[in-house]
Design an enzyme around this catalytic site. Sequence first.
Site, PDB file in Angstrom:
ATOM      1  N   ASP A 177       0.724  -1.083   0.001  1.00 34.90           N
ATOM      2  CA  ASP A 177      -0.052  -0.061   0.109  1.00 34.90           C
ATOM      3  C   ASP A 177       0.782   1.309  -0.029  1.00 34.90           C
ATOM      4  OD1 ASP A 177       1.083  -0.463   2.520  1.00 34.90           O
ATOM      5  OD2 ASP A 177      -1.225  -0.070   3.589  1.00 34.90           O
ATOM      6  N   GLU A 265       9.826  -3.267  13.635  1.00 41.43           N
ATOM      7  CA  GLU A 265      11.412  -2.774  12.723  1.00 41.43           C
ATOM      8  C   GLU A 265      12.441  -3.256  13.968  1.00 41.43           C
ATOM      9  OE1 GLU A 265       8.014  -0.643  11.214  1.00 41.43           O
ATOM     10  OE2 GLU A 265       8.493  -1.017  13.120  1.00 41.43           O
TER      11      GLU A 265
END
Length: 319
Positions: A177, A265
């Site tokens: 996206d 992350e």
Amino acid sequence: MNQEIRMKTKHFYGVLVILGFLLIYSLSSNRGCDRTADLQLDLQSFQESREAFIPNQRGPTIYAITPTYARPVQKAELTRLSHVVRLSPNVFWVIVEDADHASDLVTNLLRRSGLQDRSIQLYAKTPTNFKLQGKDPNWLKPRGVEQRNKALEWTRKHMAENGGRERHSVVYFMDDDNTYSTELFAEISKIERNKVGVWPVGLVGGLMVEKPVLNRDDIVLGFNSAWRPERPFPLDMAGFAISSDLLLDNPQAQFSYEVERGYQESEILRHLTIVHEMQPLANKCTEVLVWHTRTETPKLDAEKQLTKAGKHSDTGLEV
């Protein structure tokens, strides 16, 4: 006497006519040369622009990992992304579907885009207890964990069987996206061995741009993140890529369901590097080449009414 003068006059005018033709021809030839030179300059300018737009074909292989799942905008998102992959010759696309089997939609998309030889279609279903339900906000549960880990498993095996540490390549997590410039992949190609490359990401974390902060020696000191800046690595998934040897040397580096929101992350990077050793890219982190965009959820109220009546607007079509 008069006849001789008339003859000389005729000769004089004849010479003038010839000289006039020669002058016109000469000027036309020069203009032709000028046009040729202009065309050559235009062609050179076009070639330079094209080379700046398309990444270096001789760069390392970039394994671009894309988790995806079935939804009304899935094909639109992947189609847009496929054009970027087609324009980036050293990208190998690793698509992982949140499903218990590979879908015809993704298979057809890879075939129509001509990327069968530069892609792999995998699948890994998210456990039910970790799937978003009903009107759950998209941040409530970690997304893409199962799919990214499946992709890392395949990529590690594939890299080990194709040169291992001797062959330099890079891994990038390319969500379906976001919006990507092909220039980003030219930058990713510059990542050195044993390095994690970083760069700015636009429209994320409540900011116009979230970016690494460098000192005068171009060493990464930290990030300008506004959301949860206390995270060990407060950056977006779109803002880094990893040299293959780091992943091969650290098989424990992966994503986890057990970490809190926003720490995916940090979860993988904590095994691979420290902030000060990251490699700044995108012209010393001064250029934005990726944006954290999201497609608006389409309003399908009329479609829902059709479905209740046992009908569908897309019968026989793949949308």
